[in-house]
Design a protein around this motif. Sequence first.
Motif, PDB file in Angstrom:
ATOM      1  N   THR A  58       4.737  -8.385   4.234  1.00  0.00           N
ATOM      2  CA  THR A  58       5.999  -9.293   4.546  1.00  0.00           C
ATOM      3  C   THR A  58       7.498  -9.268   3.993  1.00  0.00           C
ATOM      4  OG1 THR A  58       4.393  -9.175   6.412  1.00  0.00           O
ATOM      5  CG2 THR A  58       6.317  -9.902   6.911  1.00  0.00           C
ATOM      6  N   GLY A  59       7.395 -10.258   3.042  1.00  0.00           N
ATOM      7  CA  GLY A  59       8.350 -10.745   2.184  1.00  0.00           C
ATOM      8  C   GLY A  59       9.017 -10.811   0.847  1.00  0.00           C
ATOM      9  N   GLY A  60       8.098  -9.840   0.036  1.00  0.00           N
ATOM     10  CA  GLY A  60       8.411  -9.062  -0.948  1.00  0.00           C
ATOM     11  C   GLY A  60       7.713  -9.777  -2.199  1.00  0.00           C
ATOM     12  N   ALA A  61       7.444 -11.657  -1.905  1.00  0.00           N
ATOM     13  CA  ALA A  61       7.165 -12.410  -3.240  1.00  0.00           C
ATOM     14  C   ALA A  61       6.279 -11.437  -3.954  1.00  0.00           C
ATOM     15  CB  ALA A  61       6.754 -13.137  -2.781  1.00  0.00           C
ATOM     16  N   PHE A  62       6.168 -11.996  -5.292  1.00  0.00           N
ATOM     17  CA  PHE A  62       5.702 -11.412  -6.489  1.00  0.00           C
ATOM     18  C   PHE A  62       3.999 -11.527  -6.069  1.00  0.00           C
ATOM     19  CE2 PHE A  62       3.731 -11.541 -10.743  1.00  0.00           C
ATOM     20  CZ  PHE A  62       3.378 -10.846 -11.064  1.00  0.00           C
ATOM     21  N   LEU A  63       2.958 -11.327  -6.276  1.00  0.00           N
ATOM     22  CA  LEU A  63       1.757 -12.287  -6.142  1.00  0.00           C
ATOM     23  C   LEU A  63       0.894 -12.799  -7.511  1.00  0.00           C
ATOM     24  CD1 LEU A  63       0.774 -11.626  -2.341  1.00  0.00           C
ATOM     25  CD2 LEU A  63       2.064 -13.317  -3.054  1.00  0.00           C
ATOM     26  N   GLY A  64       1.315 -10.915  -8.355  1.00  0.00           N
ATOM     27  CA  GLY A  64       0.317 -11.399  -9.215  1.00  0.00           C
ATOM     28  C   GLY A  64       0.216  -9.659  -9.673  1.00  0.00           C
ATOM     29  N   TRP A  65      -1.068  -8.967 -10.346  1.00  0.00           N
ATOM     30  CA  TRP A  65      -1.260  -7.845  -9.778  1.00  0.00           C
ATOM     31  C   TRP A  65      -2.461  -7.653 -10.006  1.00  0.00           C
ATOM     32  CZ3 TRP A  65      -5.139  -7.663 -14.470  1.00  0.00           C
ATOM     33  CH2 TRP A  65      -4.711  -8.321 -15.493  1.00  0.00           C
ATOM     34  N   PHE A  66      -2.786  -6.238 -10.285  1.00  0.00           N
ATOM     35  CA  PHE A  66      -4.068  -5.791 -10.028  1.00  0.00           C
ATOM     36  C   PHE A  66      -4.390  -4.860 -11.164  1.00  0.00           C
ATOM     37  CE2 PHE A  66      -4.054  -7.210  -5.915  1.00  0.00           C
ATOM     38  CZ  PHE A  66      -5.479  -7.979  -5.812  1.00  0.00           C
ATOM     39  N   GLU A  67      -5.587  -4.861 -11.814  1.00  0.00           N
ATOM     40  CA  GLU A  67      -6.266  -3.340 -12.814  1.00  0.00           C
ATOM     41  C   GLU A  67      -6.775  -2.565 -12.318  1.00  0.00           C
ATOM     42  OE1 GLU A  67      -8.336  -3.443 -17.381  1.00  0.00           O
ATOM     43  OE2 GLU A  67      -7.745  -4.829 -16.428  1.00  0.00           O
ATOM     44  N   PHE A  68      -6.327  -1.246 -12.661  1.00  0.00           N
ATOM     45  CA  PHE A  68      -7.087   0.024 -12.552  1.00  0.00           C
ATOM     46  C   PHE A  68      -7.115   1.098 -13.239  1.00  0.00           C
ATOM     47  CE2 PHE A  68      -8.942   3.112  -9.132  1.00  0.00           C
ATOM     48  CZ  PHE A  68     -10.201   2.678  -9.381  1.00  0.00           C
ATOM     49  N   ARG A  69      -8.219   0.919 -14.454  1.00  0.00           N
ATOM     50  CA  ARG A  69      -8.022   1.601 -15.932  1.00  0.00           C
ATOM     51  C   ARG A  69      -8.681   1.883 -16.630  1.00  0.00           C
ATOM     52  NH1 ARG A  69      -7.658   0.082 -21.553  1.00  0.00           N
ATOM     53  NH2 ARG A  69      -8.671  -2.236 -20.211  1.00  0.00           N
ATOM     54  N   PRO A  70      -8.749   3.854 -16.382  1.00  0.00           N
ATOM     55  CA  PRO A  70      -9.683   4.365 -17.317  1.00  0.00           C
ATOM     56  C   PRO A  70     -10.229   3.345 -18.487  1.00  0.00           C
ATOM     57  CG  PRO A  70      -7.857   5.706 -16.934  1.00  0.00           C
ATOM     58  CD  PRO A  70      -7.879   4.416 -16.648  1.00  0.00           C
ATOM     59  N   THR A  71     -12.099   3.582 -18.750  1.00  0.00           N
ATOM     60  CA  THR A  71     -12.282   2.719 -19.747  1.00  0.00           C
ATOM     61  C   THR A  71     -12.208   3.550 -21.345  1.00  0.00           C
ATOM     62  OG1 THR A  71     -14.113   3.729 -19.119  1.00  0.00           O
ATOM     63  CG2 THR A  71     -13.768   1.254 -18.500  1.00  0.00           C
ATOM     64  N   ARG A  72     -11.623   5.270 -20.714  1.00  0.00           N
ATOM     65  CA  ARG A  72     -11.781   5.431 -22.215  1.00  0.00           C
ATOM     66  C   ARG A  72     -10.280   6.530 -21.521  1.00  0.00           C
ATOM     67  NH1 ARG A  72     -16.935   6.177 -20.197  1.00  0.00           N
ATOM     68  NH2 ARG A  72     -18.463   5.847 -21.578  1.00  0.00           N
ATOM     69  N   ASP A  73      -9.374   6.503 -22.861  1.00  0.00           N
ATOM     70  CA  ASP A  73      -8.423   7.304 -22.385  1.00  0.00           C
ATOM     71  C   ASP A  73      -7.945   8.478 -22.154  1.00  0.00           C
ATOM     72  OD1 ASP A  73      -6.706   4.900 -23.280  1.00  0.00           O
ATOM     73  OD2 ASP A  73      -6.619   5.735 -25.054  1.00  0.00           O
ATOM     74  N   GLY A  74      -7.197   9.181 -20.688  1.00  0.00           N
ATOM     75  CA  GLY A  74      -7.656  10.292 -20.578  1.00  0.00           C
ATOM     76  C   GLY A  74      -8.599  10.819 -19.507  1.00  0.00           C
ATOM     77  N   ASP A  75      -9.593   9.514 -18.839  1.00  0.00           N
ATOM     78  CA  ASP A  75     -10.531   9.912 -18.713  1.00  0.00           C
ATOM     79  C   ASP A  75     -10.795   8.956 -16.971  1.00  0.00           C
ATOM     80  OD1 ASP A  75     -14.023  10.606 -16.908  1.00  0.00           O
ATOM     81  OD2 ASP A  75     -14.404  10.837 -19.110  1.00  0.00           O
TER      82      ASP A  75
END
Length: 214
Positions: free
Chosen positions: A74-91
Amino acid sequence: MRVFLSTDRLVLREFTAEDAGLLVELDGDPAVMRHLSGGRPTPPEAVRERVLPRILGHYRRPPGLGWWAAQDRTGGAFLGWFEFRPTRDGDAREVELGYRLRRGAWGRGLATEGCRALIGKGFTELGVERVTANTMAVNAASRRVMEKSGLRYVRTYVERWPEAIEGAEHGEVEYALTRQEWPRRDTDEVRGGPPAAVPATPRPSPGPRWCASA
């Protein structure tokens, strides 16, 4: 700036080079860093020279997954972050799920909302087969988020960190969810059955504490 996904209350977008100050502020809150560094802030120079370049670098590496800035829809305020990252590069078949939110965003269900959205996108659009998440065993709040997001307890293990923090003697916990189990999550919740442990997939121990900060 690319938007990765949106939910009812959140927008998850790519970080940019101009976001260093937001990350410095986030990592400067002792409460946010309690289960990551014992409450010690990340030095601003480390954010600018190591943390943010690492985040930006992942967008350029296949499959383009990594860390996503979370904003209030709604307001665009920064709340933090989420990670969604492969445990093995490229996979992208196995990804690590995590989050770090500002104190003002706690207790509102935002962590669960973001995690569930990422899991759904991963299983339906990105070819993800398994989602894993890790936190300190004593981090009860983040363990609840993992459980509400559908992940199930896998194991408790002891990791050797450069500097021990209070509670580290109880170890770390891993939670996980596979694509085959995911459609059954809501059914299990309705039935009220206890969550079963998910068999662990052998892999290297996780790196520095980045995830599940609440």
